[in-house]
Design a protein around this motif. Structure first.
Motif, PDB file in Angstrom:
ATOM      1  N   LYS A 144       8.777   8.192  93.004  1.00  0.00           N
ATOM      2  CA  LYS A 144       9.260   6.900  93.238  1.00  0.00           C
ATOM      3  C   LYS A 144      10.509   6.714  93.679  1.00  0.00           C
ATOM      4  O   LYS A 144      11.236   7.338  92.810  1.00  0.00           O
ATOM      5  N   GLU A 186       7.857  14.678  83.500  1.00  0.00           N
ATOM      6  CA  GLU A 186       8.280  13.548  84.059  1.00  0.00           C
ATOM      7  C   GLU A 186       9.902  13.450  84.346  1.00  0.00           C
ATOM      8  O   GLU A 186      10.611  13.814  82.986  1.00  0.00           O
ATOM      9  N   TYR A 187      10.394  13.161  85.248  1.00  0.00           N
ATOM     10  CA  TYR A 187      12.077  13.291  85.375  1.00  0.00           C
ATOM     11  C   TYR A 187      12.552  11.967  86.169  1.00  0.00           C
ATOM     12  O   TYR A 187      12.029  11.439  87.056  1.00  0.00           O
ATOM     13  N   GLU A 188      13.452  11.275  85.339  1.00  0.00           N
ATOM     14  CA  GLU A 188      13.847   9.963  86.030  1.00  0.00           C
ATOM     15  C   GLU A 188      15.512   9.906  86.054  1.00  0.00           C
ATOM     16  O   GLU A 188      16.140  10.351  84.971  1.00  0.00           O
ATOM     17  N   THR A 189      15.980   9.281  87.235  1.00  0.00           N
ATOM     18  CA  THR A 189      17.516   9.283  87.156  1.00  0.00           C
ATOM     19  C   THR A 189      17.639   7.717  87.590  1.00  0.00           C
ATOM     20  O   THR A 189      16.527   7.115  87.908  1.00  0.00           O
ATOM     21  N   ASN A 190      18.825   7.232  87.909  1.00  0.00           N
ATOM     22  CA  ASN A 190      19.060   6.059  88.292  1.00  0.00           C
ATOM     23  C   ASN A 190      18.477   6.013  89.893  1.00  0.00           C
ATOM     24  O   ASN A 190      18.645   4.798  90.784  1.00  0.00           O
ATOM     25  N   GLU A 218      15.107  17.401  92.229  1.00  0.00           N
ATOM     26  CA  GLU A 218      15.654  16.189  92.819  1.00  0.00           C
ATOM     27  C   GLU A 218      16.602  16.476  94.032  1.00  0.00           C
ATOM     28  O   GLU A 218      16.814  15.563  95.125  1.00  0.00           O
ATOM     29  N   ARG A 230      20.118  10.672  82.425  1.00  0.00           N
ATOM     30  CA  ARG A 230      18.583  10.929  83.114  1.00  0.00           C
ATOM     31  C   ARG A 230      17.595  11.113  81.956  1.00  0.00           C
ATOM     32  O   ARG A 230      17.980  11.501  80.672  1.00  0.00           O
ATOM     33  N   HIS A 231      16.356  10.904  82.266  1.00  0.00           N
ATOM     34  CA  HIS A 231      15.225  10.742  81.031  1.00  0.00           C
ATOM     35  C   HIS A 231      14.192  12.127  81.613  1.00  0.00           C
ATOM     36  O   HIS A 231      13.714  12.083  82.690  1.00  0.00           O
ATOM     37  N   SER A 257       6.829  12.578  88.719  1.00  0.00           N
ATOM     38  CA  SER A 257       6.143  13.054  87.360  1.00  0.00           C
ATOM     39  C   SER A 257       5.115  14.313  88.118  1.00  0.00           C
ATOM     40  O   SER A 257       4.682  14.080  89.312  1.00  0.00           O
ATOM     41  N   LEU A 267      12.150   8.636  90.366  1.00  0.00           N
ATOM     42  CA  LEU A 267      11.429   8.970  89.239  1.00  0.00           C
ATOM     43  C   LEU A 267      10.423   9.744  89.727  1.00  0.00           C
ATOM     44  O   LEU A 267       9.710   9.391  90.903  1.00  0.00           O
ATOM     45  N   LYS A 310      14.152   4.673  93.879  1.00  0.00           N
ATOM     46  CA  LYS A 310      14.665   3.709  93.153  1.00  0.00           C
ATOM     47  C   LYS A 310      15.960   3.006  94.109  1.00  0.00           C
ATOM     48  O   LYS A 310      16.312   3.282  95.101  1.00  0.00           O
TER      49      LYS A 310
END
Length: 386
Positions: free
Chosen positions: A106, A86-90, A47, A2-3, A95, A93, A108
């Motif tokens: 968003k 901002e937080y992103e997984t597969n 999340e 994760r980002h 923010s 996302l 995915k």
């Protein structure tokens, strides 16, 4: 993987992190380690709420996203006019831009591949459970109250720990007197409050994490609230709408799936199976995501290393995620020595010419091995990697 991106939150100027399966964060005091750890934990929880409820849950209303976080952790003074997260997984996302008071989400392509975690934040001041018997009536931040509640549940389930962490001591919980008891290797009985500072720090963490790796998967029939029941109904409806590809036509063979007292009809068996699989992965705890502050508190260095070995063995059972903030070179070196899959090492460091503001440097795999192989002590030699 994760980002996580953090800008202008507390002492953190910028942090751009790839969070792996096992993460170790070091840095000087007041450099933002807990700020990063709490933000990562909070985003993981957001999340989870987005996935389970299938709704924005108020996160999109003005500054609600940051307000919920700062109220829970009591860190309102950490927010700056230009705070950004901002937080992103597969799967998704999202923010939050505090300057615009805007929350964006968003979804995915992997959105429906979510597996429900148990999220836990283990604070550095966990020894309060031993020092303050009447902690449940105190005015504490939400994070501390939740940890204490989790600890209470864990000790009632575990009840006994023999020779915990190989220290020769035995722990037991007496439900009649609501007392935690320690028996030393020589047979001397003590209450947890009477034990050493190291034991008071170690035991709540140990019992809680031991429960997460085993006990929580054995408990069935947990009562749920009316709100949770309604949330599940909404979740079922949303999943059904996405995986019932077409209306069942008259005369077609129908496959029924019954969940929570409702029947769901499918014209194709593969859709019925996928529907049931997704719902079970959303409802049943699949693994734990553990955010752990300073596991070394008051512990003898060899015991710190024993704990690292123990926790790595425990998290391997259910493929748990672990994010540790530490001041201990023994903890860091033991993680590197054990070299678990997905290890990430990062450190906070001061931003030049910007006063007491900090950023984060993440080491490459080669640099992590270099730290261990060459005996480089990161705690005194940050500048080697800047």
């Amino acid at each position: 993987m994760r980002h996580l991106v953090i800008k202008n939150l507390g002492p953190i100027n910028t942090a751009d992190l790839q969070i792996g399966q096992v993460n170790v964060l070091i840095g000087m005091q007041s450099s933002g380690k807990s700020c990063i750890l709490k933000t990562a934990c909070y985003c993981t929880w957001v999340e989870k709420r987005l996935e389970l409820s299938q709704m924005i849950n108020g996160f999109g209303k003005g500054s609600a996203f940051i307000d919920i976080m700062t109220d829970y952790y009591q860190m309102a003074d950490y927010v700056h006019p230009d705070t950004y997260i901002e937080y992103e997984t597969n799967r998704l996302l999202f923010s939050y831009d505090h300057a615009q008071k805007s929350f964006r989400l968003k979804r995915k392509s992997g959105y429906w591949n979510y597996k429900k975690p148990k999220i836990t934040y283990v604070p550095a001041d966990r020894n309060l459970v031993a020092a303050i018997p009447g902690w449940s009536s105190l005015s504490l931040d939400g994070n501390m109250i939740e940890f204490m509640s989790d600890w209470d549940k864990a000790r009632r389930f575990v009840k006994n720990e023999d020779n915990f962490l190989g220290l020769g001591m035995t722990y037991s919980y007496d439900s009649q007197s609501n007392t935690d008891k320690i028996r030393l290797e020589n047979g001397t009985p003590l209450t947890l409050k009477e034990s050493s500072s190291g034991v008071q720090s170690l035991l709540p963490m140990y019992v809680h994490l031991d429960y997460l790796s085993d006990g929580q998967y054995k408990e069935d029939g947990t009562k749920i609230s009316y709100e949770q029941r309604e949330e599940r109904k909404n979740l079922l409806s949303t999943i059904y709408a996405n995986f019932c590809k077409k209306k069942v036509q008259k005369g077609e063979d129908v496959k029924y799936v019954t969940i929570e007292g409702f029947d769901y009809a499918f014209s194709e068996d593969k859709h019925a199976k996928r529907f049931k699989q997704i719902y079970e992965e959303y409802i049943k705890v699949n693994h734990s995501e553990i955010f752990l502050e300073e596991p070394e508190d008051n512990l003898f260095p060899p015991t710190q290393c024993q704990f690292v070995n123990w926790i790595l063995e425990k998290i391997d059972i259910h493929n748990d995620m672990l994010f540790v903030a530490t001041h201990s070179p023994y903890v860091l070196n033991q993680f590197i020595k054990m070299n678990p899959e997905g290890l990430s090492v990062m450190f906070t460091h001061q931003v030049e010419k910007m006063g007491m503001t900090f950023t984060v440097r993440q080491l490459s795999t080669e640099e992590i091995h270099e730290v261990y192989d060459n005996g480089v002590d990161l705690f005194f030699n940050f500048e080697m990697y800047l």
